[in-house]
Motif scaffolding. Structure first.
Motif, PDB file in Angstrom:
ATOM      1  N   LEU A 169       2.065   9.295  -5.886  1.00 49.58           N
ATOM      2  CA  LEU A 169       2.565  10.580  -5.618  1.00 49.58           C
ATOM      3  C   LEU A 169       3.748  11.043  -6.235  1.00 49.58           C
ATOM      4  CD1 LEU A 169       2.772  10.330  -1.488  1.00 49.58           C
ATOM      5  CD2 LEU A 169       1.277  11.849  -2.778  1.00 49.58           C
ATOM      6  N   THR A 207       0.710  -0.941  -0.112  1.00 49.16           N
ATOM      7  CA  THR A 207       0.016  -0.110  -0.051  1.00 49.16           C
ATOM      8  C   THR A 207       0.873   1.173   0.030  1.00 49.16           C
ATOM      9  OG1 THR A 207      -1.723  -1.195   1.194  1.00 49.16           O
ATOM     10  CG2 THR A 207      -1.645   1.368   1.338  1.00 49.16           C
ATOM     11  N   VAL A 229       0.851   4.022  -2.919  1.00 49.64           N
ATOM     12  CA  VAL A 229       0.738   5.478  -2.535  1.00 49.64           C
ATOM     13  C   VAL A 229       1.868   6.342  -3.207  1.00 49.64           C
ATOM     14  CG1 VAL A 229       0.816   7.133  -0.776  1.00 49.64           C
ATOM     15  CG2 VAL A 229      -0.794   5.188  -0.737  1.00 49.64           C
ATOM     16  N   THR A 230       3.173   5.748  -2.746  1.00 48.71           N
ATOM     17  CA  THR A 230       4.330   6.447  -3.511  1.00 48.71           C
ATOM     18  C   THR A 230       4.466   6.510  -4.772  1.00 48.71           C
ATOM     19  OG1 THR A 230       5.424   5.474  -1.490  1.00 48.71           O
ATOM     20  CG2 THR A 230       7.127   6.287  -3.014  1.00 48.71           C
ATOM     21  N   SER A 256       7.447   9.312   1.414  1.00 47.77           N
ATOM     22  CA  SER A 256       6.664   8.043   1.387  1.00 47.77           C
ATOM     23  C   SER A 256       7.984   7.032   0.929  1.00 47.77           C
ATOM     24  CB  SER A 256       5.657   8.240   0.505  1.00 47.77           C
ATOM     25  OG  SER A 256       5.064   7.005   0.131  1.00 47.77           O
TER      26      SER A 256
END
Length: 171
Positions: A78, A70, A74-75, A126
């Motif tokens: 981004l 996860t 997300v990284t 992240s």
């Protein structure tokens, strides 16, 4: 967002800001400065994003748990958003070139650049969290990541906020 130079006077020249330049000259100067800033950040972002994209194809990726996957997703998202925001000034300029919109273009491009820098900050933090979770204990990863976030904010944001506050107080 606040421009560092004041609006032009009726005669087409910029208001007193230590420079004698027309609105167009001011836009040209700001555009050149912005492009140089974007070049620096784009290079770093592209290297980081390329690294992130290759991670999913490594043998170790399959052993990552749900939380780490996860964080990875997300990284990557981004990173993609940061890349889009940092490339936006170039496409914006290319599309509106020749329409006598340079001052407006510079203003919008500067906003994209700031958004890109914030997204880059989030991407780096992240990615650091993901890497540290794989390398060290989760608690250590969290503390080191928070420390890095504080460091980045201290370098990238705090001096500008301080200067703006000080400038506002002086004027």
């Amino acid at each position: 967002m606040h421009d560092d130079d004041e609006a032009p006077r009726r005669d087409g020249r910029a208001a007193p800001s230590g420079r004698e330049e027309t609105r167009e000259e001011q836009a040209d100067r700001k555009w050149a400065e912005l492009l140089q800033e974007v070049r620096v950040t784009q290079t770093g972002m592209q290297i980081l994003f390329a690294f992130l994209l290759t991670v999913a194809f490594t043998p170790r990726f399959q052993s990552l748990g749900h939380a780490d996957r996860t964080i990875y997703v997300v990284t990557v998202l981004l990173g993609a958003a940061a890349t889009g925001a940092l490339i936006a000034p170039v496409s914006l300029h290319r599309i509106v070139t020749g329409r006598r919109l340079k001052p407006e273009t510079v203003h919008i491009a500067a906003r994209f650049t700031v958004a890109g820098l914030v997204l880059l900050l989030c991407t780096v933090v992240s990615a650091l969290l993901l890497i540290l979770r794989v390398v060290v204990a989760d608690v250590t990863a969290a503390w080191v990541t928070v420390a890095a976030l504080v460091w980045f904010v201290s370098c990238w944001i705090a001096p500008a906020v301080w200067l703006c506050h000080r400038h506002r107080k002086d004027h």
